[in-house]
Design a protein around this motif. Structure first.
Motif, PDB file in Angstrom:
ATOM      1  N   LEU A 291       0.825  -1.209   0.000  1.00  0.00           N
ATOM      2  CA  LEU A 291       0.000   0.000   0.000  1.00  0.00           C
ATOM      3  C   LEU A 291       0.860   1.260   0.000  1.00  0.00           C
ATOM      4  N   GLY A 292       1.967   1.232   0.751  1.00  0.00           N
ATOM      5  CA  GLY A 292       2.844   2.402   0.800  1.00  0.00           C
ATOM      6  C   GLY A 292       3.462   2.722  -0.545  1.00  0.00           C
ATOM      7  N   VAL A 293       3.944   1.700  -1.237  1.00  0.00           N
ATOM      8  CA  VAL A 293       4.533   1.911  -2.565  1.00  0.00           C
ATOM      9  C   VAL A 293       3.462   2.381  -3.547  1.00  0.00           C
ATOM     10  N   LEU A 294       2.277   1.773  -3.468  1.00  0.00           N
ATOM     11  CA  LEU A 294       1.198   2.148  -4.381  1.00  0.00           C
ATOM     12  C   LEU A 294       0.762   3.592  -4.188  1.00  0.00           C
ATOM     13  N   THR A 295       0.610   4.016  -2.937  1.00  0.00           N
ATOM     14  CA  THR A 295       0.202   5.401  -2.684  1.00  0.00           C
ATOM     15  C   THR A 295       1.311   6.396  -3.029  1.00  0.00           C
ATOM     16  N   ALA A 296       2.570   5.971  -2.892  1.00  0.00           N
ATOM     17  CA  ALA A 296       3.683   6.847  -3.292  1.00  0.00           C
ATOM     18  C   ALA A 296       3.711   7.051  -4.799  1.00  0.00           C
TER      19      ALA A 296
ATOM     20  N   ARG B 143      14.322  -0.967  -8.183  1.00  0.00           N
ATOM     21  CA  ARG B 143      15.704  -1.433  -8.104  1.00  0.00           C
ATOM     22  C   ARG B 143      16.597  -0.544  -7.242  1.00  0.00           C
ATOM     23  N   HIS B 144      16.201   0.697  -7.038  1.00  0.00           N
ATOM     24  CA  HIS B 144      17.088   1.620  -6.323  1.00  0.00           C
ATOM     25  C   HIS B 144      16.389   2.330  -5.160  1.00  0.00           C
ATOM     26  N   VAL B 145      15.197   2.862  -5.409  1.00  0.00           N
ATOM     27  CA  VAL B 145      14.526   3.657  -4.372  1.00  0.00           C
ATOM     28  C   VAL B 145      14.120   2.786  -3.187  1.00  0.00           C
ATOM     29  N   LEU B 146      13.533   1.624  -3.454  1.00  0.00           N
ATOM     30  CA  LEU B 146      13.046   0.788  -2.353  1.00  0.00           C
ATOM     31  C   LEU B 146      14.174   0.359  -1.419  1.00  0.00           C
ATOM     32  N   ARG B 147      15.324   0.050  -1.986  1.00  0.00           N
ATOM     33  CA  ARG B 147      16.447  -0.358  -1.135  1.00  0.00           C
ATOM     34  C   ARG B 147      16.883   0.784  -0.228  1.00  0.00           C
ATOM     35  N   ASN B 148      16.959   2.002  -0.769  1.00  0.00           N
ATOM     36  CA  ASN B 148      17.364   3.158   0.031  1.00  0.00           C
ATOM     37  C   ASN B 148      16.285   3.584   1.023  1.00  0.00           C
ATOM     38  N   ALA B 149      15.029   3.272   0.705  1.00  0.00           N
ATOM     39  CA  ALA B 149      13.933   3.670   1.592  1.00  0.00           C
ATOM     40  C   ALA B 149      13.606   2.595   2.627  1.00  0.00           C
ATOM     41  N   ALA B 150      14.329   1.475   2.601  1.00  0.00           N
ATOM     42  CA  ALA B 150      13.942   0.329   3.417  1.00  0.00           C
ATOM     43  C   ALA B 150      14.294   0.467   4.893  1.00  0.00           C
ATOM     44  N   LEU B 151      15.344   1.235   5.224  1.00  0.00           N
ATOM     45  CA  LEU B 151      15.786   1.286   6.621  1.00  0.00           C
ATOM     46  C   LEU B 151      14.702   1.773   7.585  1.00  0.00           C
ATOM     47  N   PRO B 152      14.030   2.900   7.306  1.00  0.00           N
ATOM     48  CA  PRO B 152      12.953   3.311   8.229  1.00  0.00           C
ATOM     49  C   PRO B 152      11.821   2.294   8.299  1.00  0.00           C
ATOM     50  N   VAL B 153      11.546   1.630   7.173  1.00  0.00           N
ATOM     51  CA  VAL B 153      10.473   0.639   7.151  1.00  0.00           C
ATOM     52  C   VAL B 153      10.840  -0.569   8.015  1.00  0.00           C
ATOM     53  N   VAL B 154      12.103  -1.002   7.940  1.00  0.00           N
ATOM     54  CA  VAL B 154      12.565  -2.125   8.764  1.00  0.00           C
ATOM     55  C   VAL B 154      12.444  -1.766  10.248  1.00  0.00           C
TER      56      VAL B 154
ATOM     57  N   ALA C 268       2.236   1.327   6.008  1.00  0.00           N
ATOM     58  CA  ALA C 268       1.975   1.954   4.711  1.00  0.00           C
ATOM     59  C   ALA C 268       2.368   3.426   4.723  1.00  0.00           C
ATOM     60  N   LYS C 269       2.023   4.132   5.797  1.00  0.00           N
ATOM     61  CA  LYS C 269       2.386   5.552   5.898  1.00  0.00           C
ATOM     62  C   LYS C 269       3.899   5.728   5.936  1.00  0.00           C
ATOM     63  N   GLN C 270       4.587   4.903   6.709  1.00  0.00           N
ATOM     64  CA  GLN C 270       6.041   5.015   6.794  1.00  0.00           C
ATOM     65  C   GLN C 270       6.694   4.686   5.459  1.00  0.00           C
ATOM     66  N   THR C 271       6.195   3.664   4.785  1.00  0.00           N
ATOM     67  CA  THR C 271       6.746   3.303   3.480  1.00  0.00           C
ATOM     68  C   THR C 271       6.534   4.417   2.473  1.00  0.00           C
ATOM     69  N   ARG C 272       5.327   4.961   2.451  1.00  0.00           N
ATOM     70  CA  ARG C 272       5.030   6.052   1.505  1.00  0.00           C
ATOM     71  C   ARG C 272       5.924   7.259   1.750  1.00  0.00           C
ATOM     72  N   ASP C 273       6.050   7.673   3.001  1.00  0.00           N
ATOM     73  CA  ASP C 273       6.876   8.847   3.307  1.00  0.00           C
ATOM     74  C   ASP C 273       8.341   8.591   2.964  1.00  0.00           C
ATOM     75  N   SER C 274       8.821   7.395   3.257  1.00  0.00           N
ATOM     76  CA  SER C 274      10.219   7.078   2.982  1.00  0.00           C
ATOM     77  C   SER C 274      10.489   7.011   1.481  1.00  0.00           C
ATOM     78  N   VAL C 275       9.567   6.421   0.723  1.00  0.00           N
ATOM     79  CA  VAL C 275       9.730   6.345  -0.737  1.00  0.00           C
ATOM     80  C   VAL C 275       9.687   7.738  -1.359  1.00  0.00           C
ATOM     81  N   LEU C 276       8.742   8.573  -0.931  1.00  0.00           N
ATOM     82  CA  LEU C 276       8.650   9.929  -1.475  1.00  0.00           C
ATOM     83  C   LEU C 276       9.899  10.743  -1.152  1.00  0.00           C
ATOM     84  N   ASP C 277      10.437  10.562   0.058  1.00  0.00           N
ATOM     85  CA  ASP C 277      11.661  11.271   0.429  1.00  0.00           C
ATOM     86  C   ASP C 277      12.838  10.820  -0.438  1.00  0.00           C
ATOM     87  N   THR C 278      12.919   9.538  -0.696  1.00  0.00           N
ATOM     88  CA  THR C 278      14.016   9.021  -1.518  1.00  0.00           C
ATOM     89  C   THR C 278      13.865   9.460  -2.974  1.00  0.00           C
TER      90      THR C 278
END
Length: 309
Positions: A112-117, A224-235, A192-202
């Protein structure tokens, strides 16, 4: 990693000591509960002596700790069963509930986070609304609603109970559906909110603009690139969610009458069964330590800078 393991030892000691003190302050007398209200003073004194309740609180804790260091958590004051045997029988129930709740929360929340981003718009408002509902509605109340509608009225799922995976995998899965949905209501939207915010920031960083200027597709950049960099806050949020489910599972297990660690701890607290309470808290603390170690290991895989720090 070795330092984290060493630092966990004082934590286990502190939690066990604090639990011992707090349980001693809870009103109730296990010896009186065992012998009953009409027992003689001699019978009552004999049971207290047999249980070791005549010793001072530090002496009782030292006796428990000395045995715990050798893997002996004592015996239940009421059933006489070994505490480790009782806890090991209940552990798979709690682990099934917590692991399934974390997987559902993680998969749906990240999706949901990736989709909303990517799309924004109306989906963002839906996720934000679900977040508010999840934080405002207690899990046990939502569990009661699910039981009333999906179990009692529609009869799609069993009302209460638990079937081990080894006995019937289909029934095991059906028994977990309603409890897992109850646990995941608020955590899905949170992730979902944390993923969306992290993806948008990246997506707003310079390396993304450079890749876009070089003709990389948006799909390739994102997955291939954004999700890996945005993963730390999500983890980090996933680790917090898993630990929070340990506490929430106590109420959910009670509502659905699932024989897990949460329900066992509640019953032991009512009975003032100190060895069972101590053992259950120790198990839960170890689970928290393991979750933190898994989060650290994930950090090291996602960010090379963590490996050299």
């Amino acid at each position: 990693m070795a330092r984290r393991l060493l630092s966990s030892a004082p934590l286990l000691f502190l939690v066990s000591a604090l639990t011992f003190v707090l349980v001693s302050l809870v009103p109730g007398d296990p010896a009186r509960t065992i012998v009953g209200q009409h027992a003689t003073a001699e019978q009552y004194a004999a049971v207290r002596s047999q249980l070791g309740l005549d010793d001072s609180l530090p002496a009782q804790y030292w006796h428990w700790m000395a045995h715990a260091l050798h893997g002996d958590l004592g015996s239940s004051l009421f059933s006489g069963e070994a505490v480790t045997a009782v806890l090991n029988a209940r552990l798979p129930v709690s682990l099934s509930l917590i692991v399934a709740g974390t997987l559902v929360s993680g998969i749906l929340g990240v999706s949901l986070g990736v989709l909303t981003a990517r799309r924004g718009g109306f989906l963002v408002r839906i996720v934000d609304g679900l977040s508010l509902v999840g934080l405002a509605v207690p899990a046990f109340w939502f569990a009661l609603v699910l039981i009333a509608v999906l179990a009692v009225k529609l009869r799609w799922f069993p009302v209460t109970g638990y079937v081990p995976l080894t006995e019937d995998p289909v029934q095991w899965a059906r028994c977990l559906v309603l409890p897992v949905v109850s646990l995941s209501l608020g955590t899905v939207a949170m992730i979902a909110k944390q993923t969306r915010d992290s993806v948008l920031d990246t997506l707003g960083r310079d390396f993304v603009r450079v890749m876009q200027a070089n003709g990389f597709s948006r799909r390739s950049i994102l997955y291939r690139h954004v999700l890996r960099n945005a993963a730390l806050p999500v983890v980090t949020v996933l680790g917090v969610v898993l630990i929070s489910l340990l506490a929430t599972a106590v109420f959910v297990e009670t509502v659905f009458a699932m024989p897990g660690l949460g329900l066992l701890t509640q019953q032991a607290t009512i009975q003032h069964d100190i060895p069972v309470i101590q053992g259950a808290v120790l198990y839960i603390t170890v689970l928290v330590v393991v979750v933190n170690l898994l989060v650290d290991l994930t950090y090291r895989q996602l960010d090379p800078r963590v490996r050299t720090s």
